[in-house]
Scaffold this active site. Structure first.
Site, PDB file in Angstrom:
ATOM      1  N   VAL A 156       0.630  -1.250  -0.174  1.00 36.75           N
ATOM      2  CA  VAL A 156       0.077  -0.080  -0.256  1.00 36.75           C
ATOM      3  C   VAL A 156       1.042   1.171  -0.100  1.00 36.75           C
ATOM      4  O   VAL A 156       0.837   2.325  -1.293  1.00 36.75           O
ATOM      5  CB  VAL A 156      -0.918   0.079   1.292  1.00 36.75           C
ATOM      6  CG1 VAL A 156      -1.428   1.673   1.255  1.00 36.75           C
ATOM      7  CG2 VAL A 156      -2.124  -1.493   1.082  1.00 36.75           C
ATOM      8  N   ASP A 194      10.504   3.228   6.344  1.00 35.50           N
ATOM      9  CA  ASP A 194      10.377   1.603   7.245  1.00 35.50           C
ATOM     10  C   ASP A 194      10.744   1.309   8.028  1.00 35.50           C
ATOM     11  O   ASP A 194      12.572   1.109   7.841  1.00 35.50           O
ATOM     12  CB  ASP A 194       9.902   0.473   5.826  1.00 35.50           C
ATOM     13  CG  ASP A 194       9.014  -0.747   5.926  1.00 35.50           C
ATOM     14  OD1 ASP A 194       8.150  -0.650   4.948  1.00 35.50           O
ATOM     15  OD2 ASP A 194       9.652  -1.050   6.990  1.00 35.50           O
ATOM     16  N   THR A 199      -2.041  -4.233   9.311  1.00 35.49           N
ATOM     17  CA  THR A 199      -3.252  -4.861  10.679  1.00 35.49           C
ATOM     18  C   THR A 199      -3.547  -6.224  10.161  1.00 35.49           C
ATOM     19  O   THR A 199      -5.419  -6.628   9.500  1.00 35.49           O
ATOM     20  CB  THR A 199      -4.293  -3.564  10.620  1.00 35.49           C
ATOM     21  OG1 THR A 199      -4.970  -3.275   9.671  1.00 35.49           O
ATOM     22  CG2 THR A 199      -4.086  -3.023  10.900  1.00 35.49           C
ATOM     23  N   THR A 251      -6.247  -0.271   7.909  1.00 33.81           N
ATOM     24  CA  THR A 251      -7.135  -1.457   7.755  1.00 33.81           C
ATOM     25  C   THR A 251      -7.437  -1.000   9.370  1.00 33.81           C
ATOM     26  O   THR A 251      -7.033  -1.950   9.841  1.00 33.81           O
ATOM     27  CB  THR A 251      -7.611  -2.320   7.164  1.00 33.81           C
ATOM     28  OG1 THR A 251      -7.553  -1.674   6.016  1.00 33.81           O
ATOM     29  CG2 THR A 251      -9.277  -2.654   7.462  1.00 33.81           C
ATOM     30  N   CYS A 300      -6.852  -7.973   3.487  1.00 33.22           N
ATOM     31  CA  CYS A 300      -7.723  -7.421   3.366  1.00 33.22           C
ATOM     32  C   CYS A 300      -9.624  -8.236   3.353  1.00 33.22           C
ATOM     33  O   CYS A 300      -9.744  -8.249   4.634  1.00 33.22           O
ATOM     34  CB  CYS A 300      -8.334  -6.530   2.403  1.00 33.22           C
ATOM     35  SG  CYS A 300      -6.974  -5.475   2.553  1.00 33.22           S
ATOM     36  N   ARG A 332       0.726 -13.503   2.300  1.00 31.30           N
ATOM     37  CA  ARG A 332       0.538 -13.530   3.922  1.00 31.30           C
ATOM     38  C   ARG A 332      -1.426 -14.039   3.616  1.00 31.30           C
ATOM     39  O   ARG A 332      -1.000 -13.619   2.763  1.00 31.30           O
ATOM     40  CB  ARG A 332       0.597 -12.013   3.910  1.00 31.30           C
ATOM     41  CG  ARG A 332       1.868 -10.926   4.304  1.00 31.30           C
ATOM     42  CD  ARG A 332       1.628 -10.252   4.404  1.00 31.30           C
ATOM     43  NE  ARG A 332       0.884  -9.015   3.808  1.00 31.30           N
ATOM     44  CZ  ARG A 332       0.974  -7.368   3.989  1.00 31.30           C
ATOM     45  NH1 ARG A 332       1.186  -7.056   4.853  1.00 31.30           N
ATOM     46  NH2 ARG A 332       0.539  -7.364   2.371  1.00 31.30           N
TER      47      ARG A 332
END
Length: 437
Positions: free
Chosen positions: A22, A40, A90, A125, A265, A336
Site C-alpha cells: 500500500v 520503513d 493490520t 485498515t 484485506c 500473507r
C-alpha cells in the site's frame, strides 16, 4: 499558508510510514509532485528500494529506481515532514481478534518525531474508533502535543488491489476524512494531487474507517455464498462454473465466483468489524458465518482432491502431487494469509507431500511463512496430481497439452487435475479425474 500549498511549493515534505504493497505506490505517486520521505523499519526492504528493486512488484523496478522518494529506516527523518501517511499492515491474531501492534508501533515512532502544525492520516485498515481512540492518544503521549491544537488527524482507507494493473491508486476514488472541516479540506486537497478519480469526503473519521471494513466484508459475504453453493453442487454432481456462467447472463447478476479468500484485506477486515460490534453487544449472524465458510475452503478443496485420488486408484500418501501457486491471489508476490496453506496442511494430515511452484512468490517468504520450499517449475513433472491453486497469468496461458505434459506416463483415468480457479476448458480433460471449484 496551508500544508497543501507548502507541499506544492516545495516548502514541506510528505512522509509515508510503511512501504509495503500500500505505502510504496502512494510514496512513488506523490513523489512525482511533491517531496516525499519513505520510511520503513525493515532495513532490508529499504536497501532494496535504494537499489531500484521493487519486491512488491506493484510499481516495478524502473519506477523505484527513478523515483525521488527519500528511502530511510531512520525515524528521525520524519521530523522533516508535515503531512504524514501511515500505511502499515493490520493483521489478526490466532484467535481472529485485531492485531493492532503494527499501527500502535508506527504511532509511537511517528509520535516521537511529530512536529507542531502537522497532519497525520492513517490508511491502515482498522475498526471504527481506532484512529481517534487508540492512535491519537499515542501520538499525543509520545509527542507532548495536543491533537486538534498542535496537530490534526484524519483517515483515508487504502483501496489498492495488489496485482491489479487496471484499478490502481490514481484510478480508484479515495475516501477522505478529517477530525474537523479544516483538516478535511487539507487532506482532500493533498490527495487530490495524485488521485485522478477524485476524492470522496465523509463527515467523520469513524465513517471512513467503517467504509473500509464494510466494503471488504460485503465482498467476503458474497464470495462465501458462492463457496457454499460450490460445496452443495459438489454433492449434487453439478458443475458450479456452468451454473455461474448461466446465472451471469442475467443483467443483475453480481459476477462473484467461488474461490480461496485470503490476503490482508478481505480475509481479515470482517474480523475487525465484528470485533468492535461484539464489544458493543451485537453478535454477527451473517459476517462471521461467511468467514467460517471461506476459512474452510482450503480443506474442502484438499478433501475433494483426495477423493479424486482415491477414485483414480491412487494411494494419496504415495501420490506425487504438484501444487501451482502459493500467493494469496494471482499475479501478486504477497504470500500473507494465503489459503493455499490450508490445502497443504490438509494434505500433510494424510501424509501427502507436495511439490509447490510459484513464479511470483519469493522463496524466502514462502519458507518463512509456511515452511514450504518452492521448486522451479521445471521440476513439476511425472506428477500423479496437479492442483492449480492460483490463477497466475503464466498458468492461465498454458495450453491443455502443457498441463498434460506435467503428468507421469500412465492412463488418463489415473491422472487427477484440480482446477481451483476454473481456468481450463473442462472438455480438454474428459478422460482425466478433473475437478474444479
Amino acid at each position: 499558508m496551508s500544508i497543501y500549498q507548502d507541499l506544492l511549493d516545495g516548502n514541506a515534505k510528505l512522509s509515508l510510514v510503511g512501504l509495503g504493497y500500500v505505502g510504496m505506490p502512494i510514496a512513488v505517486e506523490f513523489a512525482k509532485h511533491v517531496k516525499v520521505i519513505g520510511f520503513d523499519i525493515n532495513e532490508g526492504k529499504i536497501a532494496l528500494y535504494r537499489q531500484g528493486v521493487d519486491p512488491t512488484k506493484e510499481v516495478g523496478d524502473e519506477a523505484v529506481a527513478s523515483t525521488s522518494v527519500e528511502f530511510t529506516s531512520d525515524a528521525a527523518a520524519l521530523e522533516e515532514a508535515r503531512f504524514h501517511i501511515v500505511a502499515v499492515p493490520t493483521p489478526v491474531n490466532q484467535d481472529k481478534t485485531p492485531d493492532l501492534s503494527p499501527v500502535i508501533g508506527a504511532s509511537q515512532t511517528l509520535g516521537r518525531h511529530l512536529k507542531p502544525g502537522s497532519i497525520v492520516v492513517y490508511e491502515s485498515t482498522v475498526y471504527p474508533g481506532v484512529t481517534e481512540d487508540v492512535c491519537v492518544p499515542i501520538l499525543e503521549r509520545e509527542s507532548g502535543l495536543k491533537c486538534g491544537v498542535d496537530f490534526k488527524a484524519g483517515y483515508s482507507p487504502e483501496r489498492i488491489n495488489p496485482g491489479d494493473k487496471v484499478h490502481t491508486l490514481t484510478t480508484i476514488r479515495k475516501i477522505v476524512s478529517g477530525q474537523d472541516a479544516e483538516s478535511l479540506e487539507e487532506i482532500k486537497n493533498v490527495y487530490d494531487i495524485v488521485i485522478a478519480a477524485g476524492t470522496y469526503p465523509v463527515s467523520t473519521i469513524k465513517t471512513a474507517e467503517a467504509v473500509k471494513v464494510v466494503e471488504n466484508s460485503q465482498r467476503d459475504i458474497n464470495i462465501a455464498f458462492m463457496n457454499e453453493l460450490a460445496m452443495v453442487f459438489d454433492r449434487m454432481g453439478i458443475d458450479t462454473s456452468e451454473v455461474v456462467d448461466g446465472m451471469n447472463t442475467k443483467w443483475n447478476a453480481l459476477g462473484f465466483k467461488p474461490g480461496l479468500v485470503g490476503g490482508h484485506c478481505i480475509g481479515v477486515d470482517p474480523y475487525y468489524f465484528t470485533y468492535e460490534a461484539e464489544k458493543l453487544g451485537y453478535h454477527s449472524q451473517i459476517i462471521l458465518a461467511g468467514r467460517k465458510v471461506n476459512d474452510g475452503m482450503g480443506e474442502f478443496v484438499a478433501d475433494a482432491a483426495i477423493r479424486e485420488m482415491v477414485q483414480a486408484g491412487l494411494a494419496p500418501a504415495k501420490a506425487k502431487v504438484g501444487v501451482l501457486g502459493i500467493t494469496f491471489k494471482e499475479n501478486c508476490p504477497d504470500v500473507r494469509n494465503s489459503k493455499v496453506e490450508d490445502i497443504l496442511k490438509r494434505f500433510a494430515q494424510y501424509g501427502i507431500h507436495c511439490l509447490v511452484s510459484d513464479p511470483w512468490a519469493d522463496a524466502s517468504d514462502a519458507k518463512a511463512a509456511y515452511g514450504v520450499d518452492l521448486v522451479p517449475f521445471e521440476q513439476m513433472k511425472d506428477l500423479d496430481v496437479v492442483v492449480i491453486a492460483v490463477a497466475h497469468d503464466k498458468f492461465a496461458a498454458m495450453t491443455s497439452d502443457d498441463y498434460k505434459a506435467l503428468f507421469a506416463d500412465k492412463s488418463d483415468s489415473e491422472k487427477v487435475l484440480v482446477d481451483v480457479k476454473s481456468i481450463l476448458n473442462k472438455s480438454d480433460f474428459e478422460d482425466y479425474r478433473y475437478w474444479r471449484l
